[in-house]
Design a protein around this motif. Structure first.
Motif, PDB file in Angstrom:
ATOM      1  N   TYR A  28      -6.153  12.455   3.430  1.00 61.40           N
ATOM      2  CA  TYR A  28      -7.308  13.333   3.612  1.00 61.40           C
ATOM      3  C   TYR A  28      -8.090  12.973   4.873  1.00 61.40           C
ATOM      4  O   TYR A  28      -8.764  13.819   5.456  1.00 61.40           O
ATOM      5  CB  TYR A  28      -8.234  13.247   2.395  1.00 61.40           C
ATOM      6  N   GLU A  29      -7.998  11.732   5.297  1.00 61.04           N
ATOM      7  CA  GLU A  29      -8.675  11.313   6.522  1.00 61.04           C
ATOM      8  C   GLU A  29      -7.896  11.696   7.777  1.00 61.04           C
ATOM      9  O   GLU A  29      -8.349  11.426   8.885  1.00 61.04           O
ATOM     10  CB  GLU A  29      -8.888   9.798   6.502  1.00 61.04           C
ATOM     11  N   GLY A  30      -6.704  12.247   7.606  1.00 57.79           N
ATOM     12  CA  GLY A  30      -5.959  12.735   8.753  1.00 57.79           C
ATOM     13  C   GLY A  30      -4.709  11.964   9.079  1.00 57.79           C
ATOM     14  O   GLY A  30      -3.998  12.338  10.032  1.00 57.79           O
ATOM     15  N   ARG A  58     -18.025  11.040  -1.630  1.00 58.65           N
ATOM     16  CA  ARG A  58     -17.488  12.103  -0.773  1.00 58.65           C
ATOM     17  C   ARG A  58     -16.058  12.459  -1.175  1.00 58.65           C
ATOM     18  O   ARG A  58     -15.669  13.633  -1.205  1.00 58.65           O
ATOM     19  CB  ARG A  58     -17.539  11.658   0.681  1.00 58.65           C
ATOM     20  N   LEU A  59     -15.254  11.452  -1.512  1.00 59.23           N
ATOM     21  CA  LEU A  59     -13.885  11.714  -1.956  1.00 59.23           C
ATOM     22  C   LEU A  59     -13.869  12.491  -3.274  1.00 59.23           C
ATOM     23  O   LEU A  59     -13.046  13.389  -3.471  1.00 59.23           O
ATOM     24  CB  LEU A  59     -13.119  10.400  -2.112  1.00 59.23           C
ATOM     25  N   PHE A 105       1.799  10.929   6.211  1.00 60.71           N
ATOM     26  CA  PHE A 105       2.287  10.223   5.020  1.00 60.71           C
ATOM     27  C   PHE A 105       2.894   8.871   5.395  1.00 60.71           C
ATOM     28  O   PHE A 105       2.662   7.863   4.725  1.00 60.71           O
ATOM     29  CB  PHE A 105       3.316  11.100   4.308  1.00 60.71           C
ATOM     30  N   SER A 106       3.663   8.837   6.474  1.00 61.64           N
ATOM     31  CA  SER A 106       4.272   7.570   6.886  1.00 61.64           C
ATOM     32  C   SER A 106       3.219   6.566   7.337  1.00 61.64           C
ATOM     33  O   SER A 106       3.345   5.362   7.074  1.00 61.64           O
ATOM     34  CB  SER A 106       5.274   7.816   8.009  1.00 61.64           C
ATOM     35  N   GLN A 107       2.174   7.027   8.002  1.00 57.64           N
ATOM     36  CA  GLN A 107       1.096   6.123   8.421  1.00 57.64           C
ATOM     37  C   GLN A 107       0.339   5.574   7.215  1.00 57.64           C
ATOM     38  O   GLN A 107      -0.071   4.409   7.209  1.00 57.64           O
ATOM     39  CB  GLN A 107       0.142   6.848   9.368  1.00 57.64           C
TER      40      GLN A 107
END
Length: 396
Positions: free
Chosen positions: A105-107, A30-31, A110-112
């Motif tokens: 891409y999963e939502g 999928r990626l 950037f920091s997370q």
């Protein structure tokens, strides 16, 4: 989580291979499709992500420089990360970047995504990026972090440079001393064994050691190697390091400079966080990991005082985390609304003070160390040849 090798066709019909990190084959496919590939085959490489990151070799400074350059050129954050992932040659860096892209891409922000790799991205870096996401100034935030790293690295490099020559001198002196005691002294002991002349006490003890070393060569060799190995193992133990640091902090001469070094790093880190928009209390909590264990209770006391409504300068003063200069500058910053700028000036002042102390200590310590090693080796040589001198004088 494993590494998958994906073979597919691009939109132009070109056959390419991509290495992706995913929980399953379906997720990897999928990626790859999300990147615009028509997947032909997928194969699990069997590399666990946790195993791959057991010893991170990620160059954070280089990554920050490159990411800032790409963002300044107008690329979006995802595009910049994908560009870096395509360019990276090291498998370790490629895996990290692929995982960051997948998480975004999963939502995730950037920091997370960065927070998923605490062994690679320190909390200070993650907090700086997190604060910039609220203001949209990520390029400025990355630039501030690079300047912070450069300033912190200066004092570290000065310490390393000051310690290289003494370490080399000690190593050479130890090697020469062992050569004399374990090779030369045993051979001299056989020469003096049948000598009727009464040797001086120090020479006699040295010859007795030489006889013992010549008769038990294997035991002496194993003892020396074992002692060096035990010393290396003990030095690497965290509890031994903490105990050694506590001894250094108790030293009136060295402890004050070590505390200044820790405080300057603490001030600079807190300044970086406050400039990024982090509240004072949260910034204090995030800098706790930068302080040694002996100073963390003091920081906790300061956090409690500031949380009760007191000023930052008063809280740090009560917790004994300030100096006379730092306290005056910090109070001036609170009156002018420039606390972050004053914290950075305090850090620069103390770093300059520590740097001058290191230079003076190096100029004093290196000659003393050379004198000590010279006296030690020269004493052994004199004790070896002293019986010969006495014998020659008696013959005359």
């Amino acid at each position: 989580m494993a590494n998958f090798l994906i073979q597919g066709l691009t939109i132009e019909g070109q056959l390419v291979q991509r290495s992706l990190i995913a929980h399953s084959t379906e997720e990897a496919v999928r990626l790859a499709q999300h990147e615009g590939l028509h997947v032909i085959s997928s194969e699990a490489q069997g590399n666990s992500l946790s195993w791959s990151f057991a010893k991170p070799r990620f160059d954070l400074t280089l990554f920050t420089h490159e990411l800032m350059a790409l963002l300044s050129a107008g690329l979006s954050l995802i595009e910049a990360l994908e560009t870096l992932a395509e360019r990276q040659g090291a498998a370790q860096e490629h895996l990290v970047l692929q995982e960051l892209i997948r998480a975004m891409y999963e939502g995730l922000s950037f920091s997370q995504a960065l927070a998923q790799f605490p062994a690679i991205f320190p909390q200070l870096f993650v907090a700086t990026v997190s604060a910039s996401e609220q203001t949209g100034e990520i390029i400025d935030a990355l630039g501030r972090y690079l300047r912070y790293q450069a300033q912190v690295g200066l004092i570290r490099q000065k310490i390393i440079s000051a310690g290289l020559y003494p370490a080399l001198l000690l190593t050479v002196g130890l090697a020469v001393g062992l050569f004399l005691l374990c090779y030369l002294v045993p051979r001299f002991s056989h020469v003096y064994e049948n000598l009727d002349t009464e040797l001086p006490l120090a020479s006699r003890l040295l010859m007795q050691w030489g006889m013992f070393a010549s008769q038990h060569t294997l035991a002496v060799t194993l003892g020396i190697v074992g002692s060096l190995g035990f010393l290396v193992v003990m030095v690497k133990r965290p509890e031994v390091q903490q105990a050694f640091l506590r001894l250094l902090y108790k030293n009136r001469w060295l402890g004050q400079q070590l505390q200044l070094m820790q405080l300057s790093r603490f001030y600079r880190s807190l300044s970086l966080l406050l400039r990024g928009g982090i509240p004072v209390i949260k910034g204090l909590q995030m800098t706790e990991s930068l302080l040694p264990d002996s100073m963390r209770p003091q920081l906790q006391a300061a956090i409690s005082t500031v949380s009760a409504g007191q000023s930052l300068s008063y809280g740090l003063q009560q917790a004994q985390l300030t100096t006379a200069v730092a306290l005056r500058l910090l109070r001036a910053g609170e009156r002018n609304g420039q606390v972050a700028e004053m914290l950075e000036q305090i850090a620069s002042f103390h770093e300059h003070e520590v740097g001058r102390w290191i230079d003076g200590f190096t100029r004093l310590f290196e000659p003393l160390l050379m004198l000590f090693i010279g006296l030690l080796i020269g004493g052994i040589v004199i004790l070896l040849y002293l019986p010969i001198f006495e014998l020659a004088s008696s013959v005359q």
